[in-house]
Design a protein around this motif. Structure first.
Motif, PDB file in Angstrom:
ATOM      1  N   LEU A  69       0.930  -1.129  -0.011  1.00 11.70           N
ATOM      2  CA  LEU A  69       0.308   0.320  -0.181  1.00 11.70           C
ATOM      3  C   LEU A  69       0.934   1.198   0.594  1.00 11.70           C
ATOM      4  CD1 LEU A  69      -3.215   1.011  -0.133  1.00 11.70           C
ATOM      5  CD2 LEU A  69      -2.660   1.303   3.017  1.00 11.70           C
ATOM      6  N   LYS A  70       0.804   1.562  -0.746  1.00 11.91           N
ATOM      7  CA  LYS A  70       1.725   3.801  -0.686  1.00 11.91           C
ATOM      8  C   LYS A  70       0.740   4.575  -0.472  1.00 11.91           C
ATOM      9  CE  LYS A  70       3.777   4.151  -4.752  1.00 11.91           C
ATOM     10  NZ  LYS A  70       3.981   4.635  -6.046  1.00 11.91           N
ATOM     11  N   ALA A  71       0.549   5.266   0.730  1.00 15.43           N
ATOM     12  CA  ALA A  71       0.371   6.414   0.718  1.00 15.43           C
ATOM     13  C   ALA A  71       0.683   7.580   0.557  1.00 15.43           C
ATOM     14  CB  ALA A  71      -0.505   6.023   2.582  1.00 15.43           C
ATOM     15  N   ASN A  72      -0.613   8.715   1.056  1.00 21.39           N
ATOM     16  CA  ASN A  72       0.922  10.098   0.103  1.00 21.39           C
ATOM     17  C   ASN A  72      -0.694  11.255   0.743  1.00 21.39           C
ATOM     18  OD1 ASN A  72       0.535   8.506  -2.772  1.00 21.39           O
ATOM     19  ND2 ASN A  72       2.590   9.873  -1.913  1.00 21.39           N
ATOM     20  N   MET A  73      -0.130  12.212   1.574  1.00 25.98           N
ATOM     21  CA  MET A  73      -1.196  13.081   2.057  1.00 25.98           C
ATOM     22  C   MET A  73      -0.666  14.342   1.759  1.00 25.98           C
ATOM     23  SD  MET A  73       0.744  12.784   5.896  1.00 25.98           S
ATOM     24  CE  MET A  73       1.064  10.772   5.231  1.00 25.98           C
ATOM     25  N   VAL A  74      -1.841  15.534   1.889  1.00 28.05           N
ATOM     26  CA  VAL A  74      -1.399  16.839   0.975  1.00 28.05           C
ATOM     27  C   VAL A  74      -2.239  17.590   2.720  1.00 28.05           C
ATOM     28  CG1 VAL A  74      -2.617  17.222  -0.818  1.00 28.05           C
ATOM     29  CG2 VAL A  74      -1.180  18.334  -0.374  1.00 28.05           C
ATOM     30  N   PHE A  75      -1.614  18.395   3.098  1.00 35.46           N
ATOM     31  CA  PHE A  75      -2.331  19.499   4.082  1.00 35.46           C
ATOM     32  C   PHE A  75      -2.527  20.722   3.375  1.00 35.46           C
ATOM     33  CE2 PHE A  75      -0.125  16.496   6.294  1.00 35.46           C
ATOM     34  CZ  PHE A  75      -1.258  15.287   7.811  1.00 35.46           C
ATOM     35  N   SER A  76      -3.831  21.157   3.685  1.00 31.61           N
ATOM     36  CA  SER A  76      -4.479  22.546   2.669  1.00 31.61           C
ATOM     37  C   SER A  76      -5.555  22.967   3.753  1.00 31.61           C
ATOM     38  CB  SER A  76      -4.826  22.098   1.848  1.00 31.61           C
ATOM     39  OG  SER A  76      -4.623  21.751   0.769  1.00 31.61           O
ATOM     40  N   ASP A  77      -5.059  24.644   4.573  1.00 33.14           N
ATOM     41  CA  ASP A  77      -5.673  25.649   4.838  1.00 33.14           C
ATOM     42  C   ASP A  77      -6.050  27.064   4.537  1.00 33.14           C
ATOM     43  OD1 ASP A  77      -3.405  26.615   5.768  1.00 33.14           O
ATOM     44  OD2 ASP A  77      -3.485  26.337   8.093  1.00 33.14           O
ATOM     45  N   GLU A  78      -6.820  27.649   4.585  1.00 34.15           N
ATOM     46  CA  GLU A  78      -6.537  28.834   5.279  1.00 34.15           C
ATOM     47  C   GLU A  78      -6.730  29.234   6.610  1.00 34.15           C
ATOM     48  OE1 GLU A  78      -8.283  30.938   1.557  1.00 34.15           O
ATOM     49  OE2 GLU A  78     -10.942  30.929   2.674  1.00 34.15           O
ATOM     50  N   VAL A  79      -6.831  30.804   6.574  1.00 31.45           N
ATOM     51  CA  VAL A  79      -6.294  31.283   7.722  1.00 31.45           C
ATOM     52  C   VAL A  79      -7.411  32.617   7.503  1.00 31.45           C
ATOM     53  CG1 VAL A  79      -5.282  33.180   9.567  1.00 31.45           C
ATOM     54  CG2 VAL A  79      -4.412  31.152   8.898  1.00 31.45           C
ATOM     55  N   ASN A  80      -8.351  33.244   8.897  1.00 29.34           N
ATOM     56  CA  ASN A  80      -9.385  34.073   8.066  1.00 29.34           C
ATOM     57  C   ASN A  80      -8.410  35.688   8.434  1.00 29.34           C
ATOM     58  OD1 ASN A  80     -11.373  36.517   9.086  1.00 29.34           O
ATOM     59  ND2 ASN A  80     -12.304  34.886   8.249  1.00 29.34           N
TER      60      ASN A  80
ATOM     61  N   TRP B 190     -10.297  27.070   7.061  1.00 26.63           N
ATOM     62  CA  TRP B 190     -10.843  25.948   7.524  1.00 26.63           C
ATOM     63  C   TRP B 190      -9.593  24.723   6.727  1.00 26.63           C
ATOM     64  CZ3 TRP B 190      -8.770  23.862   3.047  1.00 26.63           C
ATOM     65  CH2 TRP B 190      -8.074  25.533   1.827  1.00 26.63           C
ATOM     66  N   PHE B 191      -9.741  23.027   7.450  1.00 22.63           N
ATOM     67  CA  PHE B 191      -8.754  22.801   7.090  1.00 22.63           C
ATOM     68  C   PHE B 191      -9.152  21.334   6.116  1.00 22.63           C
ATOM     69  CE2 PHE B 191      -6.375  19.667   8.444  1.00 22.63           C
ATOM     70  CZ  PHE B 191      -4.565  19.977   8.893  1.00 22.63           C
ATOM     71  N   ASN B 192      -8.095  20.988   5.939  1.00 21.86           N
ATOM     72  CA  ASN B 192      -7.825  19.664   4.813  1.00 21.86           C
ATOM     73  C   ASN B 192      -6.848  18.720   4.553  1.00 21.86           C
ATOM     74  OD1 ASN B 192      -9.955  18.405   2.589  1.00 21.86           O
ATOM     75  ND2 ASN B 192      -8.668  18.033   1.878  1.00 21.86           N
ATOM     76  N   LYS B 193      -7.156  17.306   5.581  1.00 24.36           N
ATOM     77  CA  LYS B 193      -6.541  16.517   4.520  1.00 24.36           C
ATOM     78  C   LYS B 193      -7.116  15.808   3.887  1.00 24.36           C
ATOM     79  CE  LYS B 193      -3.815  12.681   6.755  1.00 24.36           C
ATOM     80  NZ  LYS B 193      -3.519  11.927   8.183  1.00 24.36           N
ATOM     81  N   ARG B 194      -5.774  16.099   2.408  1.00 23.72           N
ATOM     82  CA  ARG B 194      -6.544  15.008   1.895  1.00 23.72           C
ATOM     83  C   ARG B 194      -5.132  13.468   1.073  1.00 23.72           C
ATOM     84  NH1 ARG B 194      -5.473  14.073  -4.307  1.00 23.72           N
ATOM     85  NH2 ARG B 194      -7.040  13.559  -5.286  1.00 23.72           N
TER      86      ARG B 194
ATOM     87  N   GLN C  30     -10.122  23.656  -5.177  1.00 24.45           N
ATOM     88  CA  GLN C  30      -9.867  22.255  -5.665  1.00 24.45           C
ATOM     89  C   GLN C  30      -8.210  22.926  -6.358  1.00 24.45           C
ATOM     90  OE1 GLN C  30     -13.093  21.292  -7.827  1.00 24.45           O
ATOM     91  NE2 GLN C  30     -13.822  20.016  -6.293  1.00 24.45           N
ATOM     92  N   ILE C  31      -8.200  24.133  -7.435  1.00 18.80           N
ATOM     93  CA  ILE C  31      -7.254  24.315  -7.749  1.00 18.80           C
ATOM     94  C   ILE C  31      -5.798  24.839  -6.942  1.00 18.80           C
ATOM     95  CG2 ILE C  31      -6.188  26.322  -9.114  1.00 18.80           C
ATOM     96  CD1 ILE C  31      -8.867  26.573 -10.234  1.00 18.80           C
ATOM     97  N   GLN C  32      -6.540  24.474  -5.562  1.00 17.53           N
ATOM     98  CA  GLN C  32      -5.200  25.568  -4.375  1.00 17.53           C
ATOM     99  C   GLN C  32      -4.545  23.710  -4.046  1.00 17.53           C
ATOM    100  OE1 GLN C  32      -6.287  27.443  -1.294  1.00 17.53           O
ATOM    101  NE2 GLN C  32      -5.192  26.416  -0.022  1.00 17.53           N
ATOM    102  N   ILE C  33      -5.392  23.094  -3.355  1.00 13.82           N
ATOM    103  CA  ILE C  33      -5.373  21.800  -3.546  1.00 13.82           C
ATOM    104  C   ILE C  33      -4.209  21.608  -4.206  1.00 13.82           C
ATOM    105  CG2 ILE C  33      -6.040  19.814  -2.977  1.00 13.82           C
ATOM    106  CD1 ILE C  33      -8.472  20.625  -1.279  1.00 13.82           C
ATOM    107  N   SER C  34      -4.883  21.391  -5.878  1.00 11.33           N
ATOM    108  CA  SER C  34      -3.812  20.989  -6.443  1.00 11.33           C
ATOM    109  C   SER C  34      -2.411  21.740  -7.126  1.00 11.33           C
ATOM    110  CB  SER C  34      -4.437  20.822  -7.990  1.00 11.33           C
ATOM    111  OG  SER C  34      -5.525  19.963  -7.883  1.00 11.33           O
ATOM    112  N   GLU C  35      -2.449  22.507  -6.303  1.00  4.25           N
ATOM    113  CA  GLU C  35      -0.766  22.975  -6.429  1.00  4.25           C
ATOM    114  C   GLU C  35      -0.214  22.596  -5.425  1.00  4.25           C
ATOM    115  OE1 GLU C  35      -2.148  27.432  -6.244  1.00  4.25           O
ATOM    116  OE2 GLU C  35      -2.606  27.771  -8.534  1.00  4.25           O
ATOM    117  N   ASP C  36      -1.211  22.829  -4.162  1.00  6.99           N
ATOM    118  CA  ASP C  36      -0.020  22.334  -2.760  1.00  6.99           C
ATOM    119  C   ASP C  36       0.211  20.878  -3.425  1.00  6.99           C
ATOM    120  OD1 ASP C  36      -0.961  24.358  -1.970  1.00  6.99           O
ATOM    121  OD2 ASP C  36      -2.334  23.200  -0.576  1.00  6.99           O
TER     122      ASP C  36
END
Length: 436
Positions: free
Chosen positions: A137-148, A156-160, A321-327
């Motif tokens: 099993l190969k696992a990859n993760m990326v974290f994205s968020d935004e500060v007010n 918001w915070f997202n772990k993909r 979605q664009i931001q996560i793709s860039e991340d």
């Protein structure tokens, strides 16, 4: 001349005088036997051919049926969507979803975490590899968020996280899941666990894996909701810290002992949602059976319209979605450059480089935590100690890259207002000159 006529001997008067009546009878029987055998041999190929054609047709039909069933049940998009509300501090929630606590709850049982996560390794490109079902099993993760920008807190915070199972180079199944939270208009946080897609390529195994992950998601979100809203971020109290440790280390057993009967009773007889008595403070039933459980349903069709883009989860919005793709692209580029600078030649070199980088990251994180005097306490030394676990290293480095991207975006955002004001001033001057 037919084969039967060629094989069958001729019975003549000379044969009768030579062998007698009994001999002629024996010859006649042998002749009939040879004739029957020849006829059977002639008919046998046609019978075998018919059987082969029938078996081929049944096999072909079974293959098409299996392919159809696999196409209908072996893959799924948006295969689960669970949400719950929380009034916890957003930075604490981001720390939880980006930390080891979620990994412990995700593994459900300690032995699973030991087998799948703690015994993992890195491949030549820096990807995390562990035991899969089947294969690896190969696992990859990326974290994205935004500060007010106004409040300075995480909006918001997202772990993909992507899991790809391979066997002898063949992808058996591929899955992407998202964890995180968003801030609602009333100021509360909506935490979510969302299965983005599951693509199966191996019949039967894919169906089993998809079913397992659906059931697994229900257990994980139930455990997570109880842990966050009841025991996580415990104050400096020995009893509270002990309860937090128990709920995180083996949540199924903890829920069975502490919440099973209260949840079952609430499911059957209902409960008072406004009851905040001291005895029931930590025994509120699971969000899965509250009156707000409709929020755990999948996003309605109205939310798919562009007019309701703000009602979607963060990773479902086009801009994010664009931001996560860039991340994702940024993480791959950073990892590739890091390994190239250190001239790694194999998995062992990759692990050594990532451990050194992880040690520096932990030291920097500890220094930053100690510099915040308003926290009133220093970070736990054991927690900040470098780890040798591949998954922990991969997760911490992904978090560090996310923090660096956040600081870059904040610096860029601070420059934008002055640039916009300068553009407006230039525009006004230009308009004045044109009027003159």
């Amino acid at each position: 001349m037919s084969p039967t006529m060629m094989i069958r001997p001729q019975i003549t008067a000379a044969s009768i005088r030579r062998f007698g009546t009994s001999g002629v009878t024996t010859m006649s029987r042998r002749s009939n036997s040879i004739t029957a055998t020849a006829a059977t041999a002639t008919a046998k190929p046609s019978t075998l051919q018919a059987l082969r054609n029938r078996n081929f047709a049944m096999g072909l039909g079974g293959g098409f049926l299996l392919a159809g069933l696999h196409s209908a049940t072996g893959s799924s998009n948006d295969f689960y969507d669970y949400r719950f509300k929380s009034k916890k501090d957003p930075d604490d929630l981001a720390s939880f979803y980006g930390g080891e606590e979620l990994m412990e709850l995700f593994c459900i049982f300690p032995i699973v975490g030991q087998i799948m996560m703690r015994n993992g390794r890195f491949d030549d490109t820096g990807n995390f590899i562990t035991t899969g079902f089947p294969g690896q099993l190969k696992a990859n993760m990326v974290f994205s968020d935004e500060v007010n920008e106004d409040t300075g807190v995480t909006d918001w915070f997202n772990k993909r996280e992507r899991f790809r199972d391979t066997l002898f180079g063949y992808t058996c199944w591929d899955m992407v899941i998202n964890f995180g939270f968003r801030t609602l208009e009333d100021g509360t946080r909506e935490c979510y666990h969302y299965g983005e897609y599951f693509h199966g390529n191996l019949p039967i195994v894919s169906q089993i894996a998809l079913l397992v992950f659906k059931v697994h998601a229900q257990i994980v979100v139930w455990s997570t909701e109880h842990h966050i809203n009841h025991y996580a971020f415990a104050p400096d109290d020995e009893e509270a810290e002990e309860m937090e440790e128990q709920s995180r280390a083996n949540m199924p057993l903890f829920l069975l002992r502490k919440f099973f009967w209260s949840d079952l009773k609430a499911m059957v007889f209902g409960y008072d949602e406004n009851d905040t008595s001291a005895d029931d403070k930590h025994r509120q039933p699971s969000f899965l059976i509250t009156s707000d459980s409709s929020s755990a349903e999948t996003v309605s069709e109205e939310d798919d319209d562009d007019d309701n883009e703000e009602n979607k989860l963060p990773f479902q919005q086009k801009a994010i979605q664009i931001q996560i793709s860039e991340d994702i692209a940024s993480d791959k580029r950073v990892m590739k450059n890091l390994l190239a600078r250190n001239n790694t030649q194999g998995a062992d070199d990759v692990k050594a480089v990532l451990i050194r980088r992880h040690t520096l990251t932990r030291a920097r994180t500890k220094a930053a935590a100690q510099s915040q005097m308003d926290s009133g306490k220093e970070e736990d030394a054991a927690h900040s100690a470098p780890s040798q676990d591949a998954y922990v290293i991969a997760k911490d480095l992904a978090v560090d890259r996310a923090l660096r991207r956040r600081m870059t975006r904040q610096r860029t955002a601070r420059l934008r207002p002055s640039q916009k004001n300068l553009t407006k001033v230039d525009g006004l001057e230009l308009d004045d000159d044109m009027d003159v």
